[in-house]
Motif scaffolding. Structure first.
Motif, PDB file in Angstrom:
ATOM      1  N   SER A  15      52.750 -63.866  22.465  1.00  0.00           N
ATOM      2  CA  SER A  15      53.828 -62.954  22.823  1.00  0.00           C
ATOM      3  C   SER A  15      53.736 -61.668  22.027  1.00  0.00           C
ATOM      4  O   SER A  15      53.947 -60.576  22.556  1.00  0.00           O
ATOM      5  CB  SER A  15      55.181 -63.631  22.574  1.00  0.00           C
ATOM      6  OG  SER A  15      56.239 -62.731  22.824  1.00  0.00           O
ATOM      7  N   GLN A  16      53.411 -61.800  20.731  1.00  0.00           N
ATOM      8  CA  GLN A  16      53.296 -60.612  19.893  1.00  0.00           C
ATOM      9  C   GLN A  16      52.128 -59.743  20.344  1.00  0.00           C
ATOM     10  O   GLN A  16      52.232 -58.512  20.373  1.00  0.00           O
ATOM     11  CB  GLN A  16      53.111 -61.024  18.435  1.00  0.00           C
ATOM     12  CG  GLN A  16      53.062 -59.836  17.459  1.00  0.00           C
ATOM     13  CD  GLN A  16      52.946 -60.277  16.019  1.00  0.00           C
ATOM     14  OE1 GLN A  16      52.683 -61.445  15.750  1.00  0.00           O
ATOM     15  NE2 GLN A  16      53.136 -59.364  15.106  1.00  0.00           N
ATOM     16  N   ALA A  17      51.028 -60.373  20.708  1.00  0.00           N
ATOM     17  CA  ALA A  17      49.867 -59.611  21.179  1.00  0.00           C
ATOM     18  C   ALA A  17      50.189 -58.867  22.465  1.00  0.00           C
ATOM     19  O   ALA A  17      49.801 -57.706  22.637  1.00  0.00           O
ATOM     20  CB  ALA A  17      48.677 -60.551  21.399  1.00  0.00           C
ATOM     21  N   GLN A  18      50.917 -59.530  23.361  1.00  0.00           N
ATOM     22  CA  GLN A  18      51.311 -58.874  24.607  1.00  0.00           C
ATOM     23  C   GLN A  18      52.246 -57.705  24.335  1.00  0.00           C
ATOM     24  O   GLN A  18      52.153 -56.652  24.968  1.00  0.00           O
ATOM     25  CB  GLN A  18      51.986 -59.888  25.533  1.00  0.00           C
ATOM     26  CG  GLN A  18      51.040 -60.948  26.074  1.00  0.00           C
ATOM     27  CD  GLN A  18      51.765 -62.001  26.880  1.00  0.00           C
ATOM     28  OE1 GLN A  18      52.995 -62.040  26.916  1.00  0.00           O
ATOM     29  NE2 GLN A  18      51.013 -62.876  27.533  1.00  0.00           N
ATOM     30  N   ARG A  19      53.147 -57.904  23.388  1.00  0.00           N
ATOM     31  CA  ARG A  19      54.099 -56.840  23.045  1.00  0.00           C
ATOM     32  C   ARG A  19      53.374 -55.632  22.444  1.00  0.00           C
ATOM     33  O   ARG A  19      53.669 -54.483  22.772  1.00  0.00           O
ATOM     34  CB  ARG A  19      55.129 -57.378  22.053  1.00  0.00           C
ATOM     35  CG  ARG A  19      56.231 -56.391  21.685  1.00  0.00           C
ATOM     36  CD  ARG A  19      57.300 -57.076  20.844  1.00  0.00           C
ATOM     37  NE  ARG A  19      58.331 -56.142  20.444  1.00  0.00           N
ATOM     38  CZ  ARG A  19      58.260 -55.367  19.376  1.00  0.00           C
ATOM     39  NH1 ARG A  19      57.191 -55.416  18.610  1.00  0.00           N
ATOM     40  NH2 ARG A  19      59.248 -54.522  19.072  1.00  0.00           N
ATOM     41  N   LEU A  20      52.413 -55.913  21.566  1.00  0.00           N
ATOM     42  CA  LEU A  20      51.649 -54.825  20.966  1.00  0.00           C
ATOM     43  C   LEU A  20      50.822 -54.095  22.018  1.00  0.00           C
ATOM     44  O   LEU A  20      50.706 -52.865  21.992  1.00  0.00           O
ATOM     45  CB  LEU A  20      50.729 -55.378  19.865  1.00  0.00           C
ATOM     46  CG  LEU A  20      51.415 -55.772  18.553  1.00  0.00           C
ATOM     47  CD1 LEU A  20      50.417 -56.442  17.616  1.00  0.00           C
ATOM     48  CD2 LEU A  20      52.037 -54.542  17.890  1.00  0.00           C
ATOM     49  N   HIS A  24      51.146 -50.210  22.903  1.00  0.00           N
ATOM     50  CA  HIS A  24      50.030 -49.274  22.868  1.00  0.00           C
ATOM     51  C   HIS A  24      49.881 -48.539  24.198  1.00  0.00           C
ATOM     52  O   HIS A  24      49.612 -47.330  24.233  1.00  0.00           O
ATOM     53  CB  HIS A  24      48.731 -50.020  22.532  1.00  0.00           C
ATOM     54  CG  HIS A  24      48.695 -50.521  21.114  1.00  0.00           C
ATOM     55  ND1 HIS A  24      47.910 -51.582  20.725  1.00  0.00           N
ATOM     56  CD2 HIS A  24      49.359 -50.117  19.995  1.00  0.00           C
ATOM     57  CE1 HIS A  24      48.079 -51.805  19.434  1.00  0.00           C
ATOM     58  NE2 HIS A  24      48.959 -50.935  18.981  1.00  0.00           N
ATOM     59  N   ARG A  25      50.067 -49.267  25.290  1.00  0.00           N
ATOM     60  CA  ARG A  25      49.961 -48.641  26.607  1.00  0.00           C
ATOM     61  C   ARG A  25      51.049 -47.592  26.799  1.00  0.00           C
ATOM     62  O   ARG A  25      50.808 -46.490  27.297  1.00  0.00           O
ATOM     63  CB  ARG A  25      50.053 -49.692  27.706  1.00  0.00           C
ATOM     64  CG  ARG A  25      48.804 -50.532  27.878  1.00  0.00           C
ATOM     65  CD  ARG A  25      48.938 -51.470  29.062  1.00  0.00           C
ATOM     66  NE  ARG A  25      49.165 -50.748  30.298  1.00  0.00           N
ATOM     67  CZ  ARG A  25      49.447 -51.336  31.457  1.00  0.00           C
ATOM     68  NH1 ARG A  25      49.546 -52.643  31.519  1.00  0.00           N
ATOM     69  NH2 ARG A  25      49.636 -50.619  32.547  1.00  0.00           N
ATOM     70  N   ARG A  26      52.274 -47.947  26.399  1.00  0.00           N
ATOM     71  CA  ARG A  26      53.381 -47.009  26.558  1.00  0.00           C
ATOM     72  C   ARG A  26      53.170 -45.781  25.676  1.00  0.00           C
ATOM     73  O   ARG A  26      53.424 -44.659  26.096  1.00  0.00           O
ATOM     74  CB  ARG A  26      54.690 -47.723  26.193  1.00  0.00           C
ATOM     75  CG  ARG A  26      55.931 -46.841  26.307  1.00  0.00           C
ATOM     76  CD  ARG A  26      56.142 -46.365  27.718  1.00  0.00           C
ATOM     77  NE  ARG A  26      57.388 -45.649  27.853  1.00  0.00           N
ATOM     78  CZ  ARG A  26      57.649 -44.761  28.785  1.00  0.00           C
ATOM     79  NH1 ARG A  26      56.743 -44.466  29.700  1.00  0.00           N
ATOM     80  NH2 ARG A  26      58.826 -44.159  28.843  1.00  0.00           N
ATOM     81  N   SER A  27      52.695 -45.996  24.461  1.00  0.00           N
ATOM     82  CA  SER A  27      52.433 -44.876  23.561  1.00  0.00           C
ATOM     83  C   SER A  27      51.353 -43.963  24.133  1.00  0.00           C
ATOM     84  O   SER A  27      51.473 -42.734  24.099  1.00  0.00           O
ATOM     85  CB  SER A  27      51.997 -45.415  22.188  1.00  0.00           C
ATOM     86  OG  SER A  27      51.698 -44.358  21.315  1.00  0.00           O
ATOM     87  N   GLY A  28      50.306 -44.582  24.687  1.00  0.00           N
ATOM     88  CA  GLY A  28      49.252 -43.766  25.296  1.00  0.00           C
ATOM     89  C   GLY A  28      49.750 -42.997  26.497  1.00  0.00           C
ATOM     90  O   GLY A  28      49.358 -41.843  26.714  1.00  0.00           O
ATOM     91  N   THR A 211      42.053 -39.246  30.941  1.00  0.00           N
ATOM     92  CA  THR A 211      42.362 -40.443  30.162  1.00  0.00           C
ATOM     93  C   THR A 211      42.593 -41.651  31.049  1.00  0.00           C
ATOM     94  O   THR A 211      42.554 -42.784  30.577  1.00  0.00           O
ATOM     95  CB  THR A 211      43.632 -40.222  29.322  1.00  0.00           C
ATOM     96  OG1 THR A 211      44.743 -40.023  30.194  1.00  0.00           O
ATOM     97  CG2 THR A 211      43.465 -39.019  28.409  1.00  0.00           C
ATOM     98  N   GLY A 212      42.888 -41.432  32.330  1.00  0.00           N
ATOM     99  CA  GLY A 212      43.153 -42.542  33.223  1.00  0.00           C
ATOM    100  C   GLY A 212      44.522 -43.162  33.048  1.00  0.00           C
ATOM    101  O   GLY A 212      44.788 -44.230  33.588  1.00  0.00           O
ATOM    102  N   LEU A 213      45.409 -42.496  32.311  1.00  0.00           N
ATOM    103  CA  LEU A 213      46.733 -43.064  32.045  1.00  0.00           C
ATOM    104  C   LEU A 213      47.812 -42.534  32.976  1.00  0.00           C
ATOM    105  O   LEU A 213      48.940 -43.022  32.958  1.00  0.00           O
ATOM    106  CB  LEU A 213      47.138 -42.781  30.592  1.00  0.00           C
ATOM    107  CG  LEU A 213      46.354 -43.563  29.541  1.00  0.00           C
ATOM    108  CD1 LEU A 213      46.649 -43.007  28.153  1.00  0.00           C
ATOM    109  CD2 LEU A 213      46.693 -45.038  29.607  1.00  0.00           C
ATOM    110  N   GLY A 214      47.493 -41.537  33.801  1.00  0.00           N
ATOM    111  CA  GLY A 214      48.495 -40.921  34.657  1.00  0.00           C
ATOM    112  C   GLY A 214      49.131 -41.892  35.634  1.00  0.00           C
ATOM    113  O   GLY A 214      50.340 -42.136  35.599  1.00  0.00           O
ATOM    114  N   LEU A 215      48.325 -42.464  36.523  1.00  0.00           N
ATOM    115  CA  LEU A 215      48.857 -43.396  37.522  1.00  0.00           C
ATOM    116  C   LEU A 215      49.374 -44.677  36.874  1.00  0.00           C
ATOM    117  O   LEU A 215      50.337 -45.278  37.351  1.00  0.00           O
ATOM    118  CB  LEU A 215      47.786 -43.732  38.561  1.00  0.00           C
ATOM    119  CG  LEU A 215      47.539 -42.668  39.634  1.00  0.00           C
ATOM    120  CD1 LEU A 215      46.416 -43.103  40.567  1.00  0.00           C
ATOM    121  CD2 LEU A 215      48.803 -42.383  40.425  1.00  0.00           C
ATOM    122  N   SER A 216      48.748 -45.091  35.784  1.00  0.00           N
ATOM    123  CA  SER A 216      49.210 -46.276  35.085  1.00  0.00           C
ATOM    124  C   SER A 216      50.628 -46.081  34.562  1.00  0.00           C
ATOM    125  O   SER A 216      51.474 -46.977  34.671  1.00  0.00           O
ATOM    126  CB  SER A 216      48.264 -46.599  33.922  1.00  0.00           C
ATOM    127  OG  SER A 216      48.757 -47.684  33.156  1.00  0.00           O
TER     128      SER A 216
END
Length: 257
Positions: A15-20, A24-28, A211-216
């Motif tokens: 759960s902690q790994a998923q949260r991290l 990280h995805r949200r921060s990116g 970065t590929g983060l736009g659509l994500s």
């Protein structure tokens, strides 16, 4: 069979790994959006410097730069707040106002030889969520369209009420009902089926400097707001991205007025 404490520790660790990973995805994604806003600020100020003496235009560009800077500051505040589990507050968002704000920013960030047309809803519509998140999602879609559209092409941004039922609701993973559809359509190069299938994957990009983060980030926003993102594309025919958000219930007092 694992002892009880080992099973709990394993579940806790997962759960902690998923949260991290989500953090990280949200921060990116926020960093990606902030970078987009900086591009708007730079573009607006370049035009401002080139058009000194045009009083009214200077004022418009200066206000646009300020508007983008304010949103950049808001994104930065959210980046800092991520470590404290803070989340943007949900409130009614005026669809027409959101589209108008994105039009001003997108027009400065998209090449001037690409036509941009915007059509707001025919009637007052609102959805629940965070206004800045919605504006950044739509700006991402417009910038993606701009990168994919050659000179002389066109991009359209439209918001309208739509009823989603039956097959479409199942396909999008939505509860049948009334939604606001924010569509960004371009006449660009389009995507192959293989590229389209991975378009919203984190860090996947077809651009050397992307970065590929736009659509994500748009997909994450849609899911958090109870909506969905639909993509249609054909090589040589362009792309249409539609963000569906649940239509907010009309205020009884406002409806009566």
């Amino acid at each position: 069979m694992l002892p009880a404490n080992e099973g709990q520790d394993s579940a806790s660790g997962g759960s902690q790994a998923q949260r991290l990973d989500a953090l990280h995805r949200r921060s990116g994604s926020l960093t990606h959006d902030f970078n987009n806003l900086l591009g708007v600020i730079l573009s607006a100020n370049e035009r401002l410097a080139a058009e000194l003496g045009e009083g009214s235009e200077q004022q418009k560009l200066a206000r646009l730069a300020l508007e983008a800077a304010e949103r950049g500051a808001e994104l930065l505040r959210r980046t800092l707040a991520l470590g404290h589990d803070a989340a943007p507050a949900s409130a009614p968002i005026d669809a027409a106002q959101a589209v108008a704000t994105v039009r001003r920013m997108a027009r400065q960030a998209i090449a001037p030889d690409i036509r941009l047309s915007v059509q707001g809803p025919a009637q007052a519509l609102s959805c629940l969520g965070d206004a800045t998140d919605l504006e950044m999602a739509l700006l991402n879609l417009c910038l993606n369209a701009g990168h994919a559209t050659p000179a002389g092409g066109s991009i359209s941004l439209q918001a309208r009420e739509t009823e989603i039922t039956g097959f479409d609701a199942r396909r999008l993973g939505l509860t049948p009902g009334a939604y606001i559809g924010f569509s960004v359509r371009d006449t660009g190069v389009g995507m192959s089926p293989q590229t389209l299938a991975r378009a919203a994957d984190p860090l996947f990009t077809t651009r050397s400097n992307g970065t590929g983060l736009g659509l994500s980030s748009v997909l994450d926003f849609a899911a958090a707001a109870g909506g969905a993102l639909s993509l249609w594309s054909r090589e040589g025919q362009g792309t249409t991205a539609t963000l569906y958000l649940p239509l907010a219930a009309a205020d009884p007092a406002a409806a009566a007025a």
